[in-house]
Write an enzyme that holds these catalytic residues in place. Structure first.
Site, PDB file in Angstrom:
ATOM      1  N   ASN A  25       0.930  -1.051  -0.080  1.00  0.00           N
ATOM      2  CA  ASN A  25      -0.002   0.039  -0.004  1.00  0.00           C
ATOM      3  C   ASN A  25       0.849   1.335  -0.148  1.00  0.00           C
ATOM      4  OD1 ASN A  25       0.832  -1.003   2.639  1.00  0.00           O
ATOM      5  ND2 ASN A  25      -1.105   0.275   3.672  1.00  0.00           N
ATOM      6  N   GLU A  74       3.657  -5.070  12.310  1.00  0.00           N
ATOM      7  CA  GLU A  74       2.716  -3.988  12.219  1.00  0.00           C
ATOM      8  C   GLU A  74       1.676  -4.654  11.407  1.00  0.00           C
ATOM      9  OE1 GLU A  74       5.283  -0.706  10.665  1.00  0.00           O
ATOM     10  OE2 GLU A  74       6.283  -0.469  12.907  1.00  0.00           O
ATOM     11  N   CYS A  88      -3.204   1.399   6.407  1.00  0.00           N
ATOM     12  CA  CYS A  88      -3.379   0.547   7.554  1.00  0.00           C
ATOM     13  C   CYS A  88      -4.147   1.398   8.368  1.00  0.00           C
ATOM     14  CB  CYS A  88      -2.221  -0.015   7.959  1.00  0.00           C
ATOM     15  SG  CYS A  88      -1.057   1.237   8.534  1.00  0.00           S
ATOM     16  N   GLU A 124       8.141   1.009  16.552  1.00  0.00           N
ATOM     17  CA  GLU A 124       9.321   1.491  15.953  1.00  0.00           C
ATOM     18  C   GLU A 124       9.056   2.617  15.724  1.00  0.00           C
ATOM     19  OE1 GLU A 124      10.555  -0.744  12.474  1.00  0.00           O
ATOM     20  OE2 GLU A 124       9.622  -2.452  12.983  1.00  0.00           O
TER      21      GLU A 124
HETATM   22  P1  NAD Z   1      -0.063  -9.480   3.373  1.00  0.00           P
HETATM   23  O1  NAD Z   1      -0.025  -9.911   4.740  1.00  0.00           O
HETATM   24  O2  NAD Z   1      -0.889 -10.260   2.383  1.00  0.00           O
HETATM   25  O3  NAD Z   1       1.364  -9.402   2.720  1.00  0.00           O
HETATM   26  C1  NAD Z   1       2.292  -8.535   3.301  1.00  0.00           C
HETATM   27  C2  NAD Z   1       3.699  -8.962   2.749  1.00  0.00           C
HETATM   28  O4  NAD Z   1       4.113 -10.347   3.361  1.00  0.00           O
HETATM   29  C3  NAD Z   1       3.820  -9.487   1.054  1.00  0.00           C
HETATM   30  O5  NAD Z   1       5.462  -9.015   1.008  1.00  0.00           O
HETATM   31  C4  NAD Z   1       3.653 -10.859   1.114  1.00  0.00           C
HETATM   32  O6  NAD Z   1       4.467 -11.617   0.181  1.00  0.00           O
HETATM   33  C5  NAD Z   1       4.353 -11.405   2.581  1.00  0.00           C
HETATM   34  N1  NAD Z   1       3.777 -12.543   2.886  1.00  0.00           N
HETATM   35  C6  NAD Z   1       2.638 -12.972   3.165  1.00  0.00           C
HETATM   36  N2  NAD Z   1       2.513 -14.102   3.723  1.00  0.00           N
HETATM   37  C7  NAD Z   1       3.830 -14.498   4.332  1.00  0.00           C
HETATM   38  C8  NAD Z   1       4.388 -15.674   4.959  1.00  0.00           C
HETATM   39  N3  NAD Z   1       3.564 -16.658   5.336  1.00  0.00           N
HETATM   40  N4  NAD Z   1       5.819 -15.650   5.071  1.00  0.00           N
HETATM   41  C9  NAD Z   1       6.373 -14.539   4.870  1.00  0.00           C
HETATM   42  N5  NAD Z   1       5.756 -13.616   4.009  1.00  0.00           N
HETATM   43  C10 NAD Z   1       4.628 -13.603   3.686  1.00  0.00           C
HETATM   44  O7  NAD Z   1      -0.512  -7.994   3.434  1.00  0.00           O
HETATM   45  P2  NAD Z   1      -0.967  -6.878   2.318  1.00  0.00           P
HETATM   46  O8  NAD Z   1      -2.135  -7.381   1.636  1.00  0.00           O
HETATM   47  O9  NAD Z   1       0.293  -6.660   1.334  1.00  0.00           O
HETATM   48  O10 NAD Z   1      -0.935  -5.567   2.856  1.00  0.00           O
HETATM   49  C11 NAD Z   1      -2.138  -5.225   3.527  1.00  0.00           C
HETATM   50  C12 NAD Z   1      -2.303  -5.452   5.036  1.00  0.00           C
HETATM   51  O11 NAD Z   1      -1.058  -4.817   5.622  1.00  0.00           O
HETATM   52  C13 NAD Z   1      -3.450  -4.861   5.812  1.00  0.00           C
HETATM   53  O12 NAD Z   1      -3.950  -6.039   6.669  1.00  0.00           O
HETATM   54  C14 NAD Z   1      -2.824  -3.564   6.416  1.00  0.00           C
HETATM   55  O13 NAD Z   1      -3.555  -3.177   7.550  1.00  0.00           O
HETATM   56  C15 NAD Z   1      -1.459  -4.126   6.592  1.00  0.00           C
HETATM   57  N6  NAD Z   1      -0.562  -3.009   6.839  1.00  0.00           N
HETATM   58  C16 NAD Z   1      -0.288  -2.581   8.392  1.00  0.00           C
HETATM   59  C17 NAD Z   1       0.383  -1.417   8.425  1.00  0.00           C
HETATM   60  C18 NAD Z   1       0.876  -1.122   9.907  1.00  0.00           C
HETATM   61  O14 NAD Z   1       1.638  -0.362   9.931  1.00  0.00           O
HETATM   62  N7  NAD Z   1       0.378  -1.864  10.985  1.00  0.00           N
HETATM   63  C19 NAD Z   1       1.094  -0.693   7.583  1.00  0.00           C
HETATM   64  C20 NAD Z   1       0.432  -1.338   6.205  1.00  0.00           C
HETATM   65  C21 NAD Z   1      -0.273  -2.272   5.822  1.00  0.00           C
END
Ligand code: NAD
Length: 502
Positions: free
Chosen positions: A171, A270, A304, A483
């Site tokens: 995002n 996060e 997020c 962080e």
């Molecule tokens: P996602 O969890 O699907 O993927 C995030 C990353 O993790 C990607 O690079 C993906 O390839 C990797 N990944 C997924 N499963 C994994 C595993 N089992 N092992 C290792 N790597 C893995 O999330 P997304 O769809 O890319 O992003 C959206 C999500 O991120 C939403 O839930 C949002 O709230 C969250 N988010 C949180 C913050 C925060 O600061 N708290 C900031 C931005 C986004």
């Protein structure tokens, strides 16, 4: 191989078409797995280029090069040499601001006005900010009484944690990735980054700027791939990785925490949210409407920290709702470079389908659809993109999935409340605890309510206003660890106590 000077396919101007590459030990490579995928542009569904998928060999090579850099020139550098290089890196990002902007907007489809204001400048600032932290670390000392009366002196040392695995989402690709790489490098670690499969370009491009700035090979490595059964899982399970920092969904966070249990490696997570906004009748209505429009719809709701639950005190409920509706309907979807564009597309067809499933469920449950609820008609080539209408509902039950689950789209449910007590209870009624926005001109109420909200960050009369020195992270299912500023020291350094008998 020079990433940006690769031949560009397709149209001139905005829309350079290009392939991604792994960046291992200071060099770009397509790797040997022979696997990969097409990177699609969310604006029109067109192919941007090829992304290679890393297998065990590429992940091994990246981790080994990070380990070698740690033992080599990077590990031996003084703090001022290291922070000097990172200052050059931040300057290098700013020098190539337009390249980063173009790549980020191509991968995400987000408006350039947004990326030029937030993603790219903050991506650079994440490197300068943490050099200040690295230069001003102080640690504790204690003098200790001993039976012989001569005493002992205890003091703490911080040293880099080692090789950090960085897993980032799509995002805010550059911003959220550098938010982790910045402190990791400033504090002397080396990194292997696995960016989201949907947004590989700016993380790849940063490799080029690392070389331009003179950062030694192996300090910053990039492997592309997916999560489970692919580069993400290979990286988090790799025994050569000393700590894992992750931004993404709560479900992926749980899987990563399990992978990190092997070898007792620390994690910083996060994760997702279902963030409330509380609009009190004593708010400044102009500010509350403007702020809530941003917190719900910025980046097409793919933030997020964004608001998906809006609670409005009854006396101003209808007035607020009418103005939120007018604001949502004024958001124009369009191309990133058009200054009139207020809304980009969703990141992918999968994500659009997921959000539309909530639109359908809300409608089927009898929600009042204040605006939106579908897919807009887009002209010409944009018709192939992942566009979706900004959507507002009221009238859903508090336990409806659209009110309880993170949707990550441009939508919110608006519900009235009567008392402060009720507002706090509604806001906290969620497994998540990332962020909240509170709109009131009553100073006592602001302090009182902010202290009771179970969140990592509570904004009062603002949203997304970030001071990078403050603690950032989520409570409850929204994460582990904080962080930002000195808080990053906890994850990116290992503390050891030295006890000297005098
Ligand atoms: P996602 O969890 O699907 O993927 C995030 C990353 O993790 C990607 O690079 C993906 O390839 C990797 N990944 C997924 N499963 C994994 C595993 N089992 N092992 C290792 N790597 C893995 O999330 P997304 O769809 O890319 O992003 C959206 C999500 O991120 C939403 O839930 C949002 O709230 C969250 N988010 C949180 C913050 C925060 O600061 N708290 C900031 C931005 C986004």
């Amino acid at each position: 191989m020079n990433f940006l000077s690769q031949p560009r396919r397709g149209q001139a101007g905005f829309n350079p078409r290009r392939d991604a590459a792994h960046f291992i030990n200071g060099a770009f490579t397509q790797g040997a797995s022979g696997k990969g995928w097409d990177n699609l542009c969310p604006l029109d569904g067109s192919r941007i280029g090829h992304v290679p998928e890393a297998g065990a060999a590429e992940v091994d090579a990246a981790v080994n090069s990070a380990r070698a850099a740690l033992a080599g020139p990077w590990g031996r550098m003084t703090v001022s040499e290291r922070t000097g290089l990172l200052a050059a890196l931040a300057a290098g990002i700013n020098k190539r601001f337009d390249d980063f902007l173009e790549a980020e907007c191509l991968d995400t489809g987000k408006p350039m006005s947004l990326a030029a204001h937030i993603d790219i400048p903050r991506g650079a600032a994440n490197f300068t900010m943490f050099t200040d932290v690295a230069k001003t670390i102080s640690t504790e000392t204690f003098t200790t009484d001993t039976p012989d009366g001569k005493g002992a002196l205890n003091y703490a040392l911080r040293r880099p944690r080692g090789v950090i695995g960085v897993i980032s989402p799509w995002n805010l690709p550059l911003l959220l990735m550098t938010w982790k790489v910045g402190p990791a490098l400033a504090l002397g670690n080396t990194v292997v980054v696995k960016p989201s499969e949907a947004t590989p370009l700016t993380t790849t491009l940063l490799g080029e700027v690392m070389n331009e700035a003179g950062i030694p090979p192996g300090v910053y490595n990039v492997v592309h791939g997916f999560g489970p059964g692919s580069a993400g899982e290979l990286l988090t399970r790799h025994p050569g990785v000393n700590g894992i920092t992750f931004t993404g969904s709560t479900r992926s966070g749980e899987a990563i925490m399990q992978a990190a249990a092997k070898g007792i490696r620390p994690v910083s997570l996060e994760l997702g949210g279902k963030n409330p906004a509380l609009i009190f009748a004593d708010c400044d209505m102009d500010k509350a409407v403007e702020g809530t429009l941003r917190s719900v719809f910025a980046n097409c709701g793919q933030v997020c920290l964004g608001t998906e639950r809006v609670y409005v005190q009854r006396p101003v409920f209808e007035a607020f709702l009418a103005r939120l509706k007018a604001g949502a309907e004024a958001l124009r979807p369009g191309r990133p470079e058009d200054p009139a564009t207020g809304l980009g597309p969703m990141i992918s067809e999968t994500q659009r389908r997921k959000v539309l499933s909530y639109y359908e469920r809300a409608a089927a449950s009898g929600a009042r659809i204040v605006t939106g609820g579908g897919v807009p008609q887009m002209p010409g080539e944009l018709a192939g993109g992942y566009w979706i209408e900004p959507t507002i509902w009221t009238g859903l039950a508090d336990d409806h999935p659209a009110v309880t689950e993170e949707i990550f789209g441009p939508c919110c449910h608006v519900r009235p409340f009567d008392t402060e007590e009720e507002a706090v209870s509604l806001a906290n009624n969620t497994p998540y605890g990332l962020a909240a926005a509170l709109w009131t001109e009553n100073l006592s109420r602001a302090h009182r309510v902010a202290a009771r909200l179970e969140v990592g960050i509570c904004w009062v009369n603002s949203w997304f206003l970030r001071d990078l020195r403050t603690a950032f992270g989520g409570a409850k299912a929204s994460g582990i660890g904080r962080e930002g500023g000195v808080h990053s020291l906890e994850f990116y350094t290992e503390i050891s106590n030295v006890c000297i008998k005098l």
